[in-house]
Scaffold this motif. Sequence first.
Motif, short mmCIF file in Angstrom:
data_model
loop_
_atom_site.label_atom_id
_atom_site.label_comp_id
_atom_site.label_asym_id
_atom_site.label_seq_id
_atom_site.Cartn_x
_atom_site.Cartn_y
_atom_site.Cartn_z
N ALA A 42 0.84 -0.92 -0.19
CA ALA A 42 -0.10 -0.21 0.07
C ALA A 42 1.06 1.41 -0.05
O ALA A 42 1.40 1.59 1.06
CB ALA A 42 -0.91 -0.04 1.18
N ILE A 43 1.15 1.85 -1.05
CA ILE A 43 2.08 2.84 -1.47
C ILE A 43 1.38 4.01 -2.02
O ILE A 43 0.81 3.89 -3.09
CB ILE A 43 3.29 2.06 -2.13
N GLY A 44 1.53 5.09 -1.54
CA GLY A 44 0.88 6.37 -2.00
C GLY A 44 1.56 7.80 -1.46
O GLY A 44 2.62 7.75 -0.68
N ILE A 45 1.13 8.85 -1.93
CA ILE A 45 1.77 10.11 -1.56
C ILE A 45 0.47 10.76 -0.56
O ILE A 45 -0.79 10.76 -0.82
CB ILE A 45 1.61 11.01 -2.76
N HIS A 46 0.99 11.07 0.57
CA HIS A 46 0.25 11.43 1.83
C HIS A 46 -0.94 12.47 1.26
O HIS A 46 -0.85 13.36 0.62
CB HIS A 46 0.93 12.21 2.70
N ASN A 47 -2.13 12.13 1.57
CA ASN A 47 -3.32 13.01 1.17
C ASN A 47 -3.60 13.11 -0.05
O ASN A 47 -4.38 14.21 -0.58
CB ASN A 47 -3.24 14.14 2.01
N LYS A 48 -2.84 12.42 -1.22
CA LYS A 48 -3.12 12.85 -2.73
C LYS A 48 -3.51 11.62 -3.38
O LYS A 48 -4.65 11.65 -3.73
CB LYS A 48 -1.81 13.22 -3.24
N ARG A 49 -2.77 10.60 -3.53
CA ARG A 49 -3.21 9.46 -4.14
C ARG A 49 -2.36 8.15 -3.87
O ARG A 49 -1.45 8.13 -3.16
CB ARG A 49 -3.13 9.66 -5.80
N TRP A 50 -2.92 6.92 -4.32
CA TRP A 50 -2.27 5.91 -4.43
C TRP A 50 -1.34 5.54 -5.42
O TRP A 50 -1.76 5.89 -6.64
CB TRP A 50 -3.34 4.41 -4.36
N ILE A 51 -0.08 5.10 -5.12
CA ILE A 51 0.84 4.81 -6.40
C ILE A 51 0.39 3.38 -6.72
O ILE A 51 0.50 3.08 -7.90
CB ILE A 51 2.33 5.21 -6.04
N ILE A 52 0.59 2.59 -5.67
CA ILE A 52 0.35 1.18 -5.89
C ILE A 52 -0.53 0.62 -4.90
O ILE A 52 -0.34 0.69 -3.56
CB ILE A 52 1.87 0.30 -5.72
N PHE A 53 -1.70 0.06 -5.11
CA PHE A 53 -2.61 -0.63 -4.41
C PHE A 53 -3.51 -1.39 -5.21
O PHE A 53 -4.46 -1.05 -5.98
CB PHE A 53 -3.43 0.43 -3.51
N ASP A 54 -3.15 -2.88 -5.34
CA ASP A 54 -3.88 -3.73 -6.44
C ASP A 54 -3.97 -4.88 -5.74
O ASP A 54 -3.23 -5.56 -5.05
CB ASP A 54 -2.91 -3.79 -7.53
N ASP A 55 -5.35 -5.49 -5.86
CA ASP A 55 -5.54 -6.76 -5.22
C ASP A 55 -4.72 -8.00 -5.70
O ASP A 55 -4.80 -9.01 -5.14
CB ASP A 55 -7.28 -6.85 -5.52
N ASN A 56 -4.35 -7.65 -6.86
CA ASN A 56 -3.49 -8.90 -7.42
C ASN A 56 -2.17 -8.94 -7.15
O ASN A 56 -1.47 -9.79 -7.59
CB ASN A 56 -3.95 -8.82 -9.02
N LEU A 57 -1.69 -7.98 -6.32
CA LEU A 57 -0.43 -7.75 -6.18
C LEU A 57 -0.06 -8.34 -4.76
O LEU A 57 0.01 -7.29 -3.99
CB LEU A 57 0.01 -6.35 -6.34
N ILE A 58 -0.16 -9.38 -4.46
CA ILE A 58 0.07 -9.99 -3.04
C ILE A 58 1.09 -10.99 -3.02
O ILE A 58 1.28 -11.92 -3.91
CB ILE A 58 -1.40 -10.56 -2.79
N ILE A 59 1.96 -10.90 -2.10
CA ILE A 59 3.12 -11.81 -1.88
C ILE A 59 2.41 -12.78 -0.53
O ILE A 59 1.85 -12.06 0.26
CB ILE A 59 4.36 -11.28 -1.00
N LYS A 60 2.67 -14.17 -1.04
CA LYS A 60 1.82 -14.91 0.13
C LYS A 60 2.98 -15.81 0.90
O LYS A 60 4.06 -16.01 0.59
CB LYS A 60 1.04 -16.11 -0.78
N ILE A 61 2.77 -15.76 2.20
CA ILE A 61 3.34 -16.38 3.23
C ILE A 61 2.90 -17.35 3.97
O ILE A 61 1.62 -17.23 4.20
CB ILE A 61 4.18 -15.47 4.12
N SER A 62 3.33 -18.40 4.33
CA SER A 62 2.76 -19.51 5.37
C SER A 62 3.42 -19.62 6.62
O SER A 62 4.54 -19.49 6.81
CB SER A 62 2.88 -20.92 4.73
N VAL A 63 2.56 -19.71 7.70
CA VAL A 63 3.22 -19.80 9.03
C VAL A 63 2.64 -20.98 9.81
O VAL A 63 1.58 -21.30 9.53
CB VAL A 63 2.55 -18.50 9.88
N MET A 64 3.64 -21.72 10.03
CA MET A 64 3.26 -22.97 10.60
C MET A 64 3.57 -23.04 12.25
O MET A 64 4.61 -22.54 12.91
CB MET A 64 4.32 -24.27 10.09
N ASN A 65 3.05 -23.88 12.74
CA ASN A 65 3.08 -24.12 14.29
C ASN A 65 4.58 -24.72 14.52
O ASN A 65 4.70 -25.60 13.73
CB ASN A 65 1.74 -24.97 15.01
N ILE A 66 4.98 -24.38 15.64
CA ILE A 66 6.28 -25.04 15.91
C ILE A 66 6.49 -26.23 16.59
O ILE A 66 7.15 -27.07 16.60
CB ILE A 66 7.07 -24.06 16.89
N GLY A 67 5.20 -26.85 16.84
CA GLY A 67 5.21 -27.88 17.62
C GLY A 67 5.42 -28.16 18.92
O GLY A 67 5.38 -26.92 19.68
#
Length: 430
Positions: free
Chosen positions: A380-405
């Motif tokens: 979520a990248i933008g210029i304060h109180n002006k506009r978004w530069i980058i904010f896209d639903d398709n631009l997502i990095i996925k991570i997985s979190v696993m229980n340590i056991g």
Amino acid sequence: MSKDIILKAENISKQYRLGQVGTGTLSHDFNRWWYKIRGKEDPYLKIGETNDRSTKGESDYVWALQDISFEVKRGEVLGIIGKNGAGKSTLLKILSKVTAPTTGSIKSRGRIASLLEVGTGFNPELTGRENVYLNGAILGMTKKEITSKLEEIIDFSGCQRYIDTPVKRYSSGMTVRLAFAVAAFLEPEILVIDEVLAVGDAEFQKKAIGKMQDISKGEGRTVLFVSHNMAAVKSLCTRGIVLENGKLKFDGNIDESINLYLNSDKNNFDSNFLDEYIRDQNDEYFNLKNIKVRQKNVSDCVFYTNETISIHFDYTIVKEVLGLRIGFDLIDLNTETIIFRSFHDDLECEIQLIGKGQYCITATIPANLLTSGSFGIKPAIGIHNKRWIIFDDNLIIKISVMNIGGLNSAFADSRPGVISPELLWCNIEN
């Protein structure tokens, strides 16, 4: 087949011929007949390609399903998940006996009611009430049995005012409401549902999921459920199978199935995809070079609950800018809800002027905050109180979190929610 097993699929395969002629040519049919009378195998079973809709193939034959085997216990809710074209609907049509498999067999106990598409089994010229009786008769119920359930069906569907109106005048949502009510209340031993609930509104989806839970837990009946809504799948299903290009990729715990499905899209893991996407933006102020998660290749972003997660932003300021805001949303991919949004300047009192140059900033998600699951990082990248530069639903990095056991893993796995913060606890002496 064991008494606990209500449905068994053995080596199910389905082959289709591509093009305008769906079932083959006269010469192919003659060849099949010639091989059959000599007691030999169908020659066209030896050809055909994997069902990957995104690639161009060489053969006219394609395997929509290949060697699918699984068992379903009585009272189990099985989620069948996969991408579009993975073979989910084909499998359900075979299980519902709408179409026959090319090879393999299906064994089942009891009646099967299916909702494979909007208004399955409904005659558009008949009224809603008449269609209830028609569908009940198809399921093998007597008129007396259907009449005893009629008021419950009408009440659940919410179509009281239109019940004596021909179904062809119903909206798609009304048709699904009535069709689901018929399938659920006429007490089939196996209920098969393919994505149709997505047509209904939020209130009806909640009612339908609640009814399916009652069917499985309270009445001991079996549900096979296909949906792309992972929140619904997770809340309803006890077990999942993942299909990919017509093959069974995974069969097991529903959480593991969902995580595998969500993490299977390599395009959304590839940092080069980010580079290409951002270069096309050609923003006058800003160019994002890369986003990395703890300096790993993002396709390997698997963390344990007791690890910190560092997110690195490498970027270039093309022209000095006042009030550049760089941050991200952390999203729970199982429920598609935003956990939080964070910006690097949240605690700064003054809006800063940032000059041209190369920059790198890092945000750190603390250890022991997230429970196990799949999460998305959306810039979520933008210029304060002006506009978004980058904010896209398709631009997502996925991570997985696993229980340590370990000793407390049983408690950790059972904790609800997506965050598990370490709070300050202290003893107070009386």
